[in-house]
Design a protein around this motif. Structure first.
Motif, PDB file in Angstrom:
ATOM      1  N   PRO A  55       6.825  -3.436  -5.928  1.00  0.00           N
ATOM      2  CA  PRO A  55       5.635  -3.995  -5.273  1.00  0.00           C
ATOM      3  C   PRO A  55       5.282  -3.299  -3.958  1.00  0.00           C
ATOM      4  O   PRO A  55       4.141  -3.389  -3.493  1.00  0.00           O
ATOM      5  CB  PRO A  55       6.014  -5.462  -5.036  1.00  0.00           C
ATOM      6  CG  PRO A  55       7.496  -5.507  -5.108  1.00  0.00           C
ATOM      7  CD  PRO A  55       7.911  -4.400  -6.032  1.00  0.00           C
ATOM      8  N   ARG A  56       6.274  -2.622  -3.362  1.00  0.00           N
ATOM      9  CA  ARG A  56       6.001  -1.960  -2.080  1.00  0.00           C
ATOM     10  C   ARG A  56       5.541  -0.517  -2.231  1.00  0.00           C
ATOM     11  O   ARG A  56       5.373   0.184  -1.260  1.00  0.00           O
ATOM     12  CB  ARG A  56       7.241  -2.033  -1.180  1.00  0.00           C
ATOM     13  CG  ARG A  56       7.387  -3.406  -0.542  1.00  0.00           C
ATOM     14  CD  ARG A  56       8.598  -3.457   0.354  1.00  0.00           C
ATOM     15  NE  ARG A  56       9.824  -3.380  -0.427  1.00  0.00           N
ATOM     16  CZ  ARG A  56      10.397  -4.430  -1.025  1.00  0.00           C
ATOM     17  NH1 ARG A  56       9.864  -5.626  -0.900  1.00  0.00           N
ATOM     18  NH2 ARG A  56      11.505  -4.282  -1.709  1.00  0.00           N
ATOM     19  N   MET A  57       5.384  -0.076  -3.487  1.00  0.00           N
ATOM     20  CA  MET A  57       4.947   1.301  -3.686  1.00  0.00           C
ATOM     21  C   MET A  57       3.528   1.354  -4.238  1.00  0.00           C
ATOM     22  O   MET A  57       3.190   0.638  -5.186  1.00  0.00           O
ATOM     23  CB  MET A  57       5.915   2.037  -4.624  1.00  0.00           C
ATOM     24  CG  MET A  57       7.141   2.539  -3.861  1.00  0.00           C
ATOM     25  SD  MET A  57       8.503   3.012  -4.916  1.00  0.00           S
ATOM     26  CE  MET A  57       7.881   4.438  -5.669  1.00  0.00           C
ATOM     27  N   SER A  58       2.699   2.196  -3.624  1.00  0.00           N
ATOM     28  CA  SER A  58       1.314   2.344  -4.072  1.00  0.00           C
ATOM     29  C   SER A  58       1.296   3.118  -5.394  1.00  0.00           C
ATOM     30  O   SER A  58       2.316   3.656  -5.833  1.00  0.00           O
ATOM     31  CB  SER A  58       0.509   3.107  -3.027  1.00  0.00           C
ATOM     32  OG  SER A  58       0.978   4.447  -2.967  1.00  0.00           O
ATOM     33  N   GLU A  74       2.478   6.600  -4.775  1.00  0.00           N
ATOM     34  CA  GLU A  74       3.932   6.687  -4.556  1.00  0.00           C
ATOM     35  C   GLU A  74       4.721   6.479  -5.852  1.00  0.00           C
ATOM     36  O   GLU A  74       5.726   7.146  -6.095  1.00  0.00           O
ATOM     37  CB  GLU A  74       4.365   5.655  -3.507  1.00  0.00           C
ATOM     38  CG  GLU A  74       3.937   6.040  -2.106  1.00  0.00           C
ATOM     39  CD  GLU A  74       3.967   4.866  -1.121  1.00  0.00           C
ATOM     40  OE1 GLU A  74       3.999   5.142   0.089  1.00  0.00           O
ATOM     41  OE2 GLU A  74       3.950   3.697  -1.555  1.00  0.00           O
ATOM     42  N   THR A  75       4.227   5.536  -6.676  1.00  0.00           N
ATOM     43  CA  THR A  75       4.920   5.249  -7.948  1.00  0.00           C
ATOM     44  C   THR A  75       4.920   6.481  -8.848  1.00  0.00           C
ATOM     45  O   THR A  75       5.945   6.848  -9.423  1.00  0.00           O
ATOM     46  CB  THR A  75       4.210   4.083  -8.672  1.00  0.00           C
ATOM     47  OG1 THR A  75       4.187   2.961  -7.789  1.00  0.00           O
ATOM     48  CG2 THR A  75       4.916   3.702  -9.955  1.00  0.00           C
ATOM     49  N   ASN A 128      -4.304   4.563  -3.493  1.00  0.00           N
ATOM     50  CA  ASN A 128      -3.416   3.935  -2.505  1.00  0.00           C
ATOM     51  C   ASN A 128      -3.255   2.430  -2.707  1.00  0.00           C
ATOM     52  O   ASN A 128      -2.732   1.732  -1.836  1.00  0.00           O
ATOM     53  CB  ASN A 128      -3.916   4.225  -1.086  1.00  0.00           C
ATOM     54  CG  ASN A 128      -3.788   5.708  -0.762  1.00  0.00           C
ATOM     55  OD1 ASN A 128      -2.762   6.328  -1.097  1.00  0.00           O
ATOM     56  ND2 ASN A 128      -4.824   6.298  -0.181  1.00  0.00           N
ATOM     57  N   TYR A 188      -1.842  -1.163  -4.226  1.00  0.00           N
ATOM     58  CA  TYR A 188      -0.517  -1.696  -4.556  1.00  0.00           C
ATOM     59  C   TYR A 188      -0.622  -2.568  -5.812  1.00  0.00           C
ATOM     60  O   TYR A 188      -1.689  -3.123  -6.074  1.00  0.00           O
ATOM     61  CB  TYR A 188       0.032  -2.501  -3.367  1.00  0.00           C
ATOM     62  CG  TYR A 188       0.444  -1.583  -2.238  1.00  0.00           C
ATOM     63  CD1 TYR A 188       1.733  -1.064  -2.183  1.00  0.00           C
ATOM     64  CD2 TYR A 188      -0.483  -1.165  -1.288  1.00  0.00           C
ATOM     65  CE1 TYR A 188       2.102  -0.172  -1.197  1.00  0.00           C
ATOM     66  CE2 TYR A 188      -0.119  -0.271  -0.292  1.00  0.00           C
ATOM     67  CZ  TYR A 188       1.179   0.222  -0.253  1.00  0.00           C
ATOM     68  OH  TYR A 188       1.540   1.115   0.709  1.00  0.00           O
ATOM     69  N   HIS A 211       0.062  -5.564  -6.627  1.00  0.00           N
ATOM     70  CA  HIS A 211      -0.505  -6.922  -6.547  1.00  0.00           C
ATOM     71  C   HIS A 211      -2.016  -6.929  -6.358  1.00  0.00           C
ATOM     72  O   HIS A 211      -2.670  -7.952  -6.552  1.00  0.00           O
ATOM     73  CB  HIS A 211       0.171  -7.718  -5.419  1.00  0.00           C
ATOM     74  CG  HIS A 211      -0.173  -7.220  -4.050  1.00  0.00           C
ATOM     75  ND1 HIS A 211      -1.249  -7.704  -3.344  1.00  0.00           N
ATOM     76  CD2 HIS A 211       0.387  -6.272  -3.280  1.00  0.00           C
ATOM     77  CE1 HIS A 211      -1.319  -7.070  -2.181  1.00  0.00           C
ATOM     78  NE2 HIS A 211      -0.341  -6.196  -2.128  1.00  0.00           N
ATOM     79  N   GLU A 212      -2.576  -5.784  -5.994  1.00  0.00           N
ATOM     80  CA  GLU A 212      -4.030  -5.714  -5.828  1.00  0.00           C
ATOM     81  C   GLU A 212      -4.748  -5.425  -7.149  1.00  0.00           C
ATOM     82  O   GLU A 212      -5.974  -5.400  -7.198  1.00  0.00           O
ATOM     83  CB  GLU A 212      -4.384  -4.605  -4.825  1.00  0.00           C
ATOM     84  CG  GLU A 212      -3.825  -4.845  -3.435  1.00  0.00           C
ATOM     85  CD  GLU A 212      -4.021  -3.645  -2.513  1.00  0.00           C
ATOM     86  OE1 GLU A 212      -4.553  -3.854  -1.414  1.00  0.00           O
ATOM     87  OE2 GLU A 212      -3.649  -2.522  -2.901  1.00  0.00           O
ATOM     88  N   ARG A 231      -2.241  -2.508 -14.002  1.00  0.00           N
ATOM     89  CA  ARG A 231      -0.808  -2.340 -13.723  1.00  0.00           C
ATOM     90  C   ARG A 231      -0.122  -1.651 -14.905  1.00  0.00           C
ATOM     91  O   ARG A 231       0.710  -0.776 -14.719  1.00  0.00           O
ATOM     92  CB  ARG A 231      -0.151  -3.699 -13.467  1.00  0.00           C
ATOM     93  CG  ARG A 231      -0.519  -4.282 -12.120  1.00  0.00           C
ATOM     94  CD  ARG A 231       0.501  -5.289 -11.664  1.00  0.00           C
ATOM     95  NE  ARG A 231       0.448  -6.509 -12.437  1.00  0.00           N
ATOM     96  CZ  ARG A 231      -0.217  -7.600 -12.089  1.00  0.00           C
ATOM     97  NH1 ARG A 231      -0.890  -7.620 -10.958  1.00  0.00           N
ATOM     98  NH2 ARG A 231      -0.207  -8.665 -12.849  1.00  0.00           N
TER      99      ARG A 231
END
Ligand SMILES: Nc1ncnc2c1ncn2[C@@H]1O[C@H](COP(=O)(O)OP(=O)(O)O)[C@@H](O)[C@H]1O
Ligand SMILES: [Mg+2]
Length: 320
Positions: free
Chosen positions: A104-107, A110-111, A149, A151, A153-154, A160
């Motif tokens: 969840p902390r990676m955009s 980044e993923t 950019n 995340y 949850h957005e 996803r």
């Protein structure tokens, strides 16, 4: 030129048993099949029939109890840790809930970058190269560049799952095991993701093992379909043949449960009584016998062979 129809994966008499306080649970019991390059094998059956365990046993995320798994002709069950680690890049898995498998902390960027860096295809300093590849992969899976950019949850479930697919594509695998990849999504979004997966296969030649409890999901995507019941294979056939002429009463029941859009067509629905139980110390004989509308005495007592009854059409039933 490479022959498209070369065998990529061959599973032979694979077993995965779990030792439980109630006895030995036969989660996967003697499953065999072959998947050719660029093709899709659909694996279907009710929840609890051993589909996920089978997928995990092939990847050795669960160490198989017995059997052999050949990938590009080599029995990977003989591989040591190092060889297995190298192989994992070639064999990827996509799960039902991408939210659970995404950090969840990676955009988005980044993923996908993380996967590219694991592959060592890019140097972490090659920011420009990485960004270009991330955008390419995003385009491939239908994610707008503006989401680079964002995340998890957005984003909605469909987007996803697109990130999950992009991350797998970044690793450039040869085999993708899809474990209920659309089951958590709305029906309209399911169709979009299934179309995407089909397009990616057509374009890039991926090989899929597509696991689902929903036969209608794999109808158009699969070359062959394998139906499982309580850890065992009950039927396997080319997709069209399975839908046209299902031989096993269990497959017939699964098919009759698929809603038909034509209101004039009165579907004869076969309702199965009872639920799938867990296959702890199963008795010999057909495991479906207790729920089978056509059960006979010969179904019990001895194991029912999985026989070829039509061209590439196999079933384990005394009726046929
Ligand atoms: N780690 C485990 N330990 C014990 N039993 C398990 C384990 N994982 C799965 N099972 C059992 O194996 C059977 C098959 O499960 P699973 O492969 O998850 O089925 P499916 O994916 O078809 O729903 C079930 O009876 C389940 O309870
Ligand atoms: Mg499962």
């Amino acid at each position: 030129m490479e022959n498209e129809k070369t065998e990529l994966l061959r599973v032979e008499r694979l077993k995965k048993y779990f030792h439980t306080p109630y006895g030995v649970l036969h989660a996967v019991d003697d499953v065999s099949f072959t998947v050719r390059k660029g093709e899709t094998l659909g694996i279907v059956g009710e929840s609890g029939c051993g589909k996920s365990t089978l997928g995990r046993a092939i990847l050795r995320l669960h160490e198989p109890t017995a059997g052999r798994v050949f990938f590009e002709g080599y029995n990977i069950l003989t591989y040591d840790k190092g060889a297995m680690k190298a192989l994992r890049r070639d064999m990827q898995i996509i799960f039902q809930d991408p939210f659970a498998s995404l950090n969840p902390r990676m955009s988005v960027s980044e993923t996908i970058c993380e996967a590219l860096l694991i592959q060592k295809l890019y140097s972490p300093r090659d920011k420009e190269g990485l960004r270009k590849r991330v955008l390419e992969l995003m385009e491939l899976v239908g994610l707008a560049p503006r989401l680079i950019n964002a995340y998890p949850h957005e984003l909605d479930g469909g987007r996803r799952q697109r990130i999950g697919i992009a991350r797998v594509l970044a690793l450039n695998p040869k085999l993708i095991i899809c474990d209920e990849p659309v089951s958590a999504l709305d029906v309209s979004i399911q169709a979009q993701i299934l179309n995407l997966m089909q397009d990616l296969q057509d374009e890039l030649g991926f090989t899929y093992l597509f696991i689902t409890h929903d036969l209608s999901v794999v109808k158009h995507l699969s070359d062959d379909i394998l139906v499982m019941y309580l850890g065992q294979m009950v039927e396997k056939a080319p997709a069209a043949a399975l839908f046209e002429k299902p031989l096993h009463p269990y497959t017939q029941a699964l098919l009759s449960a698929i809603p038909v859009p034509d209101p004039d067509f009165e579907a004869k629905r076969i309702t199965l009584k009872g639920e799938l139980t867990s296959p702890i110390e199963p008795a010999p004989g057909c495991r479906f016998a207790k729920r089978c509308p056509q059960v006979k005495e010969t179904c019990l007592g001895a194991n029912i062979p999985f026989r070829e009854l039509g061209e590439n059409h196999f079933a384990a039933c005394t009726m046929v």
